[in-house]
Design a protein around this motif. Structure first.
Motif, short mmCIF file in Angstrom:
data_model
loop_
_atom_site.label_atom_id
_atom_site.label_comp_id
_atom_site.label_asym_id
_atom_site.label_seq_id
_atom_site.Cartn_x
_atom_site.Cartn_y
_atom_site.Cartn_z
N UNK A 173 40.65 50.72 37.05
CA UNK A 173 39.46 50.85 36.21
C UNK A 173 38.48 49.79 36.73
N UNK A 174 38.79 49.05 37.67
CA UNK A 174 37.58 48.19 38.16
C UNK A 174 36.62 49.10 38.81
N UNK A 175 36.88 50.12 39.03
CA UNK A 175 36.08 51.32 39.60
C UNK A 175 35.45 50.84 41.12
N UNK A 184 39.44 40.23 42.51
CA UNK A 184 39.86 39.33 41.49
C UNK A 184 40.23 39.91 40.41
N UNK A 185 39.69 40.65 39.59
CA UNK A 185 39.82 41.71 38.66
C UNK A 185 41.01 42.48 38.89
N UNK A 186 40.91 43.30 39.78
CA UNK A 186 41.84 44.17 40.09
C UNK A 186 43.28 43.29 40.33
N UNK A 187 43.26 42.31 41.02
CA UNK A 187 44.58 41.47 41.10
C UNK A 187 45.10 41.08 39.79
N UNK A 188 44.37 40.54 39.08
CA UNK A 188 44.66 40.06 37.73
C UNK A 188 45.21 41.38 36.97
#
Length: 405
Positions: A173-175, A184-188
Protein backbone atom coordinates in the motif's frame (compact mmCIF):
# COMPACT_ATOMS: atom_id res chain seq x y z
CA UNK A 1 -17.12 0.34 -8.62
CA UNK A 2 -13.69 1.78 -9.33
CA UNK A 3 -15.28 4.86 -10.91
CA UNK A 4 -17.40 5.41 -7.78
CA UNK A 5 -14.29 5.03 -5.63
CA UNK A 6 -11.73 7.17 -7.46
CA UNK A 7 -13.32 8.63 -10.60
CA UNK A 8 -12.91 12.40 -10.84
CA UNK A 9 -10.92 12.65 -7.61
CA UNK A 10 -9.59 16.15 -7.07
CA UNK A 11 -8.08 17.26 -3.79
CA UNK A 12 -9.40 20.79 -4.33
CA UNK A 13 -13.01 19.81 -3.57
CA UNK A 14 -14.89 17.04 -1.74
CA UNK A 15 -17.61 14.75 -3.04
CA UNK A 16 -19.62 11.80 -1.78
CA UNK A 17 -18.95 9.51 -4.73
CA UNK A 18 -16.77 9.36 -7.84
CA UNK A 19 -18.25 10.13 -11.26
CA UNK A 20 -15.64 9.42 -13.97
CA UNK A 21 -13.65 6.57 -15.56
CA UNK A 22 -16.53 4.11 -15.77
CA UNK A 23 -15.55 0.77 -17.39
CA UNK A 24 -11.91 1.99 -17.29
CA UNK A 25 -12.53 4.34 -20.19
CA UNK A 26 -9.54 6.65 -20.80
CA UNK A 27 -7.38 4.58 -18.42
CA UNK A 28 -4.48 3.37 -20.53
CA UNK A 29 -1.28 4.07 -18.60
CA UNK A 30 0.44 1.37 -16.61
CA UNK A 31 0.15 3.30 -13.36
CA UNK A 32 -3.62 3.65 -13.78
CA UNK A 33 -4.21 0.05 -14.78
CA UNK A 34 -2.14 -1.44 -11.98
CA UNK A 35 -3.94 0.89 -9.61
CA UNK A 36 -7.25 -0.59 -10.71
CA UNK A 37 -5.92 -4.14 -10.32
CA UNK A 38 -4.65 -3.43 -6.81
CA UNK A 39 -7.98 -1.94 -5.74
CA UNK A 40 -9.85 -4.82 -7.39
CA UNK A 41 -8.07 -7.22 -5.01
CA UNK A 42 -9.12 -5.12 -2.01
CA UNK A 43 -12.75 -5.07 -3.15
CA UNK A 44 -12.79 -8.83 -3.64
CA UNK A 45 -11.45 -9.26 -0.11
CA UNK A 46 -14.37 -7.30 1.35
CA UNK A 47 -16.87 -9.58 -0.41
CA UNK A 48 -15.21 -12.85 0.56
CA UNK A 49 -15.37 -11.92 4.26
CA UNK A 50 -19.16 -12.16 4.07
CA UNK A 51 -19.10 -15.49 2.25
CA UNK A 52 -17.37 -17.24 5.12
CA UNK A 53 -19.84 -16.01 7.71
CA UNK A 54 -22.98 -17.15 5.86
CA UNK A 55 -21.53 -20.45 4.63
CA UNK A 56 -23.61 -23.65 4.67
CA UNK A 57 -27.04 -21.98 4.42
CA UNK A 58 -26.82 -19.06 1.96
CA UNK A 59 -28.01 -19.42 -1.63
CA UNK A 60 -25.47 -18.94 -4.40
CA UNK A 61 -27.83 -16.42 -6.01
CA UNK A 62 -27.68 -14.35 -2.84
CA UNK A 63 -23.87 -14.54 -2.85
CA UNK A 64 -23.80 -13.09 -6.37
CA UNK A 65 -26.36 -10.43 -5.47
CA UNK A 66 -24.75 -9.11 -2.31
CA UNK A 67 -21.25 -9.30 -3.82
CA UNK A 68 -22.37 -7.08 -6.70
CA UNK A 69 -23.98 -4.56 -4.36
CA UNK A 70 -21.07 -4.54 -1.93
CA UNK A 71 -18.20 -4.29 -4.41
CA UNK A 72 -20.07 -2.21 -6.98
CA UNK A 73 -21.55 0.48 -4.75
CA UNK A 74 -21.28 0.18 -0.96
CA UNK A 75 -17.56 -0.48 -0.65
CA UNK A 76 -16.55 2.10 -3.32
CA UNK A 77 -18.32 4.87 -1.38
CA UNK A 78 -16.30 3.95 1.71
CA UNK A 79 -13.10 3.98 -0.37
CA UNK A 80 -14.02 7.36 -1.83
CA UNK A 81 -14.65 8.86 1.61
CA UNK A 82 -11.38 7.66 3.17
CA UNK A 83 -8.83 7.00 0.41
CA UNK A 84 -9.79 9.28 -2.48
CA UNK A 85 -8.37 12.79 -2.45
CA UNK A 86 -11.98 14.03 -2.82
CA UNK A 87 -13.27 12.13 0.23
CA UNK A 88 -14.60 14.00 3.24
CA UNK A 89 -12.59 11.80 5.68
CA UNK A 90 -9.53 11.50 3.47
CA UNK A 91 -6.01 12.19 4.65
CA UNK A 92 -5.12 12.95 1.02
CA UNK A 93 -7.54 15.85 0.57
CA UNK A 94 -6.31 19.39 0.11
CA UNK A 95 -8.30 20.26 3.24
CA UNK A 96 -8.25 17.06 5.31
CA UNK A 97 -10.85 16.35 7.97
CA UNK A 98 -9.84 17.96 11.31
CA UNK A 99 -6.42 18.74 9.93
CA UNK A 100 -5.24 15.24 9.03
CA UNK A 101 -8.10 13.04 7.89
CA UNK A 102 -8.50 9.38 8.78
CA UNK A 103 -5.34 7.27 8.80
CA UNK A 104 -6.19 3.80 7.50
CA UNK A 105 -3.12 2.84 5.55
CA UNK A 106 -4.20 -0.53 4.13
CA UNK A 107 -7.81 -0.97 5.17
CA UNK A 108 -8.62 -2.05 8.73
CA UNK A 109 -11.70 0.10 8.38
CA UNK A 110 -12.13 0.50 4.64
CA UNK A 111 -11.78 -3.19 3.75
CA UNK A 112 -12.14 -5.32 6.86
CA UNK A 113 -14.72 -3.36 8.81
CA UNK A 114 -16.82 -2.90 5.69
CA UNK A 115 -16.80 -6.63 4.98
CA UNK A 116 -17.15 -7.56 8.63
CA UNK A 117 -20.12 -5.34 9.42
CA UNK A 118 -21.82 -6.51 6.22
CA UNK A 119 -21.29 -10.08 7.44
CA UNK A 120 -22.82 -9.16 10.81
CA UNK A 121 -25.97 -7.78 9.21
CA UNK A 122 -26.19 -10.78 6.87
CA UNK A 123 -25.78 -13.35 9.65
CA UNK A 124 -28.42 -11.70 11.81
CA UNK A 125 -31.00 -11.61 9.01
CA UNK A 126 -30.14 -15.02 7.58
CA UNK A 127 -30.29 -16.80 10.93
CA UNK A 128 -28.14 -19.59 12.37
CA UNK A 129 -27.45 -22.97 10.81
CA UNK A 130 -29.86 -25.74 11.75
CA UNK A 131 -28.78 -27.34 15.02
CA UNK A 132 -26.41 -24.55 16.06
CA UNK A 133 -28.54 -22.89 18.74
CA UNK A 134 -31.96 -24.55 18.28
CA UNK A 135 -33.18 -28.09 17.63
CA UNK A 136 -35.34 -29.17 14.69
CA UNK A 137 -38.49 -28.02 16.51
CA UNK A 138 -37.09 -24.58 17.23
CA UNK A 139 -36.39 -25.20 20.91
CA UNK A 140 -33.30 -23.56 22.36
CA UNK A 141 -30.46 -25.98 23.04
CA UNK A 142 -28.84 -26.04 26.52
CA UNK A 143 -25.44 -25.39 24.90
CA UNK A 144 -24.59 -24.18 21.39
CA UNK A 145 -23.38 -26.96 19.11
CA UNK A 146 -19.98 -26.49 17.49
CA UNK A 147 -19.49 -27.67 13.91
CA UNK A 148 -15.83 -28.73 13.63
CA UNK A 149 -13.90 -27.96 10.42
CA UNK A 150 -13.42 -30.84 8.01
CA UNK A 151 -9.66 -30.24 7.81
CA UNK A 152 -7.60 -28.29 10.32
CA UNK A 153 -4.55 -28.88 8.12
CA UNK A 154 -6.18 -26.97 5.26
CA UNK A 155 -7.23 -24.28 7.73
CA UNK A 156 -3.61 -23.80 8.76
CA UNK A 157 -2.48 -23.75 5.13
CA UNK A 158 -5.13 -21.17 4.25
CA UNK A 159 -4.11 -18.98 7.17
CA UNK A 160 -0.49 -18.91 6.08
CA UNK A 161 -1.51 -18.15 2.50
CA UNK A 162 -3.44 -15.15 3.82
CA UNK A 163 -0.53 -14.13 6.04
CA UNK A 164 1.87 -14.08 3.08
CA UNK A 165 -0.73 -12.25 1.00
CA UNK A 166 -0.86 -9.53 3.64
CA UNK A 167 2.66 -8.49 2.64
CA UNK A 168 1.14 -7.49 -0.68
CA UNK A 169 -1.60 -5.50 1.04
CA UNK A 170 0.31 -3.70 3.78
CA UNK A 171 3.81 -2.99 2.41
CA UNK A 172 2.22 -2.90 -1.05
CA UNK A 173 0.00 0.00 0.00
CA UNK A 174 3.00 2.31 -0.23
CA UNK A 175 2.13 2.08 -3.97
CA UNK A 176 5.81 2.44 -4.80
CA UNK A 177 9.29 1.51 -3.67
CA UNK A 178 11.81 3.58 -5.62
CA UNK A 179 10.94 7.16 -4.52
CA UNK A 180 12.89 8.44 -1.53
CA UNK A 181 11.41 7.26 1.76
CA UNK A 182 8.99 4.74 0.26
CA UNK A 183 11.27 1.82 0.94
CA UNK A 184 11.51 2.82 4.60
CA UNK A 185 7.74 2.86 4.92
CA UNK A 186 7.37 -0.50 3.17
CA UNK A 187 10.03 -2.06 5.40
CA UNK A 188 8.28 -0.80 8.54
CA UNK A 189 4.98 -2.18 7.25
CA UNK A 190 6.51 -5.62 6.74
CA UNK A 191 7.94 -5.69 10.27
CA UNK A 192 4.82 -4.41 12.05
CA UNK A 193 2.63 -6.79 10.05
CA UNK A 194 4.76 -9.76 11.08
CA UNK A 195 4.93 -8.82 14.76
CA UNK A 196 1.20 -8.16 15.09
CA UNK A 197 0.26 -11.43 13.40
CA UNK A 198 2.59 -13.47 15.58
CA UNK A 199 1.47 -11.70 18.75
CA UNK A 200 -2.21 -12.17 17.90
CA UNK A 201 -1.70 -15.86 17.26
CA UNK A 202 0.02 -16.47 20.59
CA UNK A 203 -2.38 -14.19 22.48
CA UNK A 204 -5.55 -15.89 21.26
CA UNK A 205 -4.28 -19.46 21.68
CA UNK A 206 -2.85 -19.07 25.17
CA UNK A 207 -5.73 -16.92 26.42
CA UNK A 208 -8.17 -19.57 25.23
CA UNK A 209 -6.02 -22.25 26.88
CA UNK A 210 -6.13 -20.42 30.21
CA UNK A 211 -9.90 -19.89 29.96
CA UNK A 212 -10.42 -23.57 29.13
CA UNK A 213 -8.21 -24.64 32.03
CA UNK A 214 -10.16 -22.46 34.45
CA UNK A 215 -13.45 -23.85 33.16
CA UNK A 216 -12.61 -27.55 32.80
CA UNK A 217 -9.33 -28.06 34.59
CA UNK A 218 -7.74 -29.40 31.41
CA UNK A 219 -4.94 -27.80 29.37
CA UNK A 220 -5.71 -27.79 25.65
CA UNK A 221 -4.34 -25.74 22.78
CA UNK A 222 -6.84 -24.83 20.06
CA UNK A 223 -5.24 -24.52 16.61
CA UNK A 224 -8.30 -22.65 15.32
CA UNK A 225 -7.79 -20.01 17.99
CA UNK A 226 -4.14 -19.79 16.98
CA UNK A 227 -4.97 -19.27 13.30
CA UNK A 228 -7.81 -16.78 13.84
CA UNK A 229 -5.64 -14.94 16.34
CA UNK A 230 -2.99 -14.50 13.66
CA UNK A 231 -5.60 -13.13 11.25
CA UNK A 232 -6.89 -10.84 13.99
CA UNK A 233 -3.41 -9.43 14.52
CA UNK A 234 -3.07 -8.87 10.79
CA UNK A 235 -6.40 -7.03 10.60
CA UNK A 236 -5.56 -5.02 13.71
CA UNK A 237 -2.26 -3.68 12.36
CA UNK A 238 -3.49 -2.98 8.82
CA UNK A 239 -4.62 0.58 9.51
CA UNK A 240 -1.51 1.67 11.37
CA UNK A 241 1.22 -0.53 9.89
CA UNK A 242 3.02 2.50 8.44
CA UNK A 243 2.74 4.80 11.48
CA UNK A 244 3.23 2.51 14.51
CA UNK A 245 6.53 1.51 16.08
CA UNK A 246 7.38 -2.22 16.16
CA UNK A 247 6.78 -2.41 19.94
CA UNK A 248 3.32 -0.92 19.41
CA UNK A 249 2.58 -3.49 16.71
CA UNK A 250 3.32 -6.24 19.23
CA UNK A 251 0.91 -4.68 21.75
CA UNK A 252 -1.74 -4.21 19.06
CA UNK A 253 -1.44 -7.88 18.12
CA UNK A 254 -1.77 -9.06 21.74
CA UNK A 255 -4.93 -7.02 22.22
CA UNK A 256 -6.25 -8.17 18.81
CA UNK A 257 -6.24 -11.75 20.10
CA UNK A 258 -8.32 -10.70 23.09
CA UNK A 259 -10.71 -8.69 20.89
CA UNK A 260 -11.23 -11.78 18.74
CA UNK A 261 -12.08 -14.01 21.70
CA UNK A 262 -14.39 -11.39 23.22
CA UNK A 263 -16.30 -10.78 20.00
CA UNK A 264 -16.55 -14.49 19.26
CA UNK A 265 -18.07 -15.19 22.67
CA UNK A 266 -20.40 -12.22 22.31
CA UNK A 267 -21.77 -13.54 19.02
CA UNK A 268 -22.54 -16.89 20.67
CA UNK A 269 -24.39 -15.13 23.50
CA UNK A 270 -26.39 -13.14 20.94
CA UNK A 271 -27.04 -16.38 18.97
CA UNK A 272 -25.53 -14.95 15.81
CA UNK A 273 -24.00 -17.80 13.82
CA UNK A 274 -20.71 -17.03 12.09
CA UNK A 275 -19.45 -20.19 10.40
CA UNK A 276 -15.79 -19.13 10.33
CA UNK A 277 -15.65 -16.34 12.96
CA UNK A 278 -15.10 -13.73 10.25
CA UNK A 279 -17.07 -11.08 12.17
CA UNK A 280 -14.77 -11.10 15.22
CA UNK A 281 -11.68 -11.19 13.02
CA UNK A 282 -12.65 -8.52 10.51
CA UNK A 283 -15.31 -6.33 12.11
CA UNK A 284 -14.08 -6.51 15.70
CA UNK A 285 -10.42 -6.12 14.86
CA UNK A 286 -11.12 -3.74 12.00
CA UNK A 287 -12.52 -1.38 14.63
CA UNK A 288 -9.61 -2.12 16.96
CA UNK A 289 -7.14 -1.40 14.17
CA UNK A 290 -8.60 2.06 13.61
CA UNK A 291 -8.75 2.81 17.34
CA UNK A 292 -5.20 1.52 17.81
CA UNK A 293 -3.97 3.91 15.12
CA UNK A 294 -5.56 6.78 17.03
CA UNK A 295 -3.67 5.65 20.13
CA UNK A 296 -0.29 4.42 18.90
CA UNK A 297 0.50 6.48 15.77
CA UNK A 298 4.02 7.87 16.22
CA UNK A 299 4.55 11.59 15.41
CA UNK A 300 7.68 10.95 13.34
CA UNK A 301 6.21 8.05 11.42
CA UNK A 302 2.96 9.93 10.70
CA UNK A 303 4.97 12.85 9.37
CA UNK A 304 7.03 10.49 7.21
CA UNK A 305 4.09 8.57 5.73
CA UNK A 306 1.40 11.27 5.62
CA UNK A 307 3.06 14.63 6.27
CA UNK A 308 0.48 15.24 9.00
CA UNK A 309 0.84 16.76 12.45
CA UNK A 310 -1.91 14.67 14.09
CA UNK A 311 -0.67 11.61 15.91
CA UNK A 312 -1.66 9.05 18.54
CA UNK A 313 -3.21 9.95 21.88
CA UNK A 314 -0.49 8.04 23.78
CA UNK A 315 2.03 10.56 22.45
CA UNK A 316 0.26 13.44 24.18
CA UNK A 317 -1.80 15.17 21.50
CA UNK A 318 -5.12 14.86 23.33
CA UNK A 319 -6.96 12.38 21.15
CA UNK A 320 -7.64 14.39 17.99
CA UNK A 321 -6.56 11.58 15.67
CA UNK A 322 -8.49 9.08 17.80
CA UNK A 323 -11.64 11.18 17.36
CA UNK A 324 -11.11 11.15 13.59
CA UNK A 325 -10.73 7.36 13.60
CA UNK A 326 -13.94 6.96 15.60
CA UNK A 327 -15.78 9.18 13.11
CA UNK A 328 -14.58 6.86 10.35
CA UNK A 329 -15.77 3.79 12.26
CA UNK A 330 -19.22 5.30 12.78
CA UNK A 331 -19.46 6.30 9.13
CA UNK A 332 -18.65 2.77 7.92
CA UNK A 333 -21.14 1.11 10.30
CA UNK A 334 -23.87 3.59 9.40
CA UNK A 335 -23.34 3.67 5.64
CA UNK A 336 -23.15 -0.10 5.26
CA UNK A 337 -26.21 -0.53 7.47
CA UNK A 338 -28.31 1.98 5.54
CA UNK A 339 -27.77 0.09 2.29
CA UNK A 340 -27.15 -3.55 3.18
CA UNK A 341 -29.78 -4.13 5.89
CA UNK A 342 -32.72 -3.30 3.57
CA UNK A 343 -30.95 -5.18 0.77
CA UNK A 344 -30.62 -8.38 2.83
CA UNK A 345 -34.20 -8.03 4.07
CA UNK A 346 -35.38 -7.75 0.47
CA UNK A 347 -33.42 -10.85 -0.59
CA UNK A 348 -34.90 -12.71 2.36
CA UNK A 349 -38.46 -11.59 1.60
CA UNK A 350 -38.07 -12.73 -2.02
CA UNK A 351 -36.87 -16.17 -0.94
CA UNK A 352 -33.46 -15.61 -2.52
CA UNK A 353 -31.35 -15.58 0.63
CA UNK A 354 -31.51 -18.93 2.42
CA UNK A 355 -31.71 -22.51 1.17
CA UNK A 356 -34.50 -24.72 2.48
CA UNK A 357 -33.97 -27.07 5.43
CA UNK A 358 -33.54 -30.24 3.38
CA UNK A 359 -30.95 -28.64 1.08
CA UNK A 360 -29.07 -27.42 4.13
CA UNK A 361 -29.19 -30.88 5.73
CA UNK A 362 -27.72 -32.72 2.74
CA UNK A 363 -25.19 -29.94 2.17
CA UNK A 364 -24.91 -27.27 -0.50
CA UNK A 365 -22.24 -29.15 -2.45
CA UNK A 366 -24.83 -31.82 -3.25
CA UNK A 367 -27.97 -29.68 -3.38
CA UNK A 368 -26.52 -26.72 -5.29
CA UNK A 369 -23.21 -27.66 -6.88
CA UNK A 370 -23.71 -31.06 -8.53
CA UNK A 371 -21.97 -33.24 -6.00
CA UNK A 372 -19.85 -33.44 -2.86
CA UNK A 373 -16.52 -31.68 -2.72
CA UNK A 374 -14.91 -34.90 -1.53
CA UNK A 375 -15.69 -38.38 -2.85
CA UNK A 376 -15.83 -40.50 0.30
CA UNK A 377 -18.03 -43.26 -1.10
CA UNK A 378 -15.27 -45.91 -1.34
CA UNK A 379 -15.71 -49.34 -2.94
CA UNK A 380 -19.01 -51.19 -2.65
CA UNK A 381 -19.49 -53.90 -0.05
CA UNK A 382 -19.81 -56.48 -2.85
CA UNK A 383 -16.44 -55.46 -4.33
CA UNK A 384 -14.75 -55.63 -0.92
CA UNK A 385 -16.22 -59.13 -0.31
CA UNK A 386 -14.96 -60.41 -3.66
CA UNK A 387 -11.49 -59.00 -2.91
CA UNK A 388 -11.37 -60.70 0.48
CA UNK A 389 -12.36 -64.05 -1.08
CA UNK A 390 -9.71 -63.58 -3.75
CA UNK A 391 -6.95 -62.89 -1.27
CA UNK A 392 -7.97 -65.79 0.97
CA UNK A 393 -7.61 -68.20 -1.96
CA UNK A 394 -4.08 -67.12 -2.77
CA UNK A 395 -1.47 -69.63 -1.56
CA UNK A 396 2.27 -69.56 -1.62
CA UNK A 397 3.60 -72.83 -3.11
CA UNK A 398 7.01 -73.81 -1.72
CA UNK A 399 9.09 -76.09 -4.03
CA UNK A 400 9.93 -79.53 -2.59
CA UNK A 401 13.72 -79.12 -2.82
CA UNK A 402 13.56 -75.84 -0.91
CA UNK A 403 11.27 -77.44 1.65
CA UNK A 404 13.70 -80.37 2.20
CA UNK A 405 16.61 -78.02 2.38
Amino acid sequence: GYAFAYGGADGSFKSFIGNQDFFLINMHGGDQLIGFFFQFAFAATAATIVAGTVAERCKFEAYIAYSLMLTGFVYPVVVHAIWSSAGFLSAFSGTPFLGSGMIDFAGSGVVHMTGGVTALYAAKILGPRIGRFYDADGNELPEPVSFPPHSVALQVLGTFILWVGWYGFNPGSTLGISPAGYGDVAALCAVTTTLAAAAGSVSAMFTDMIMTRIKTGETMYDITMCMNGALSGLVGITAGCSVCEPWAAFVIGIIAGWVYIGFSNLLVKLKIDDAVDAIPVHFGNGMWGCIATGLFASPGLVANAYGSENYGAFYGQGGKLLAIEICGILFIIGWVGVIMIPYFLLLNAMGLFRVDALEEEVGLDISHHKGAAYDLSGPSEDAKEKYEISTSQRKIVIPADEENA
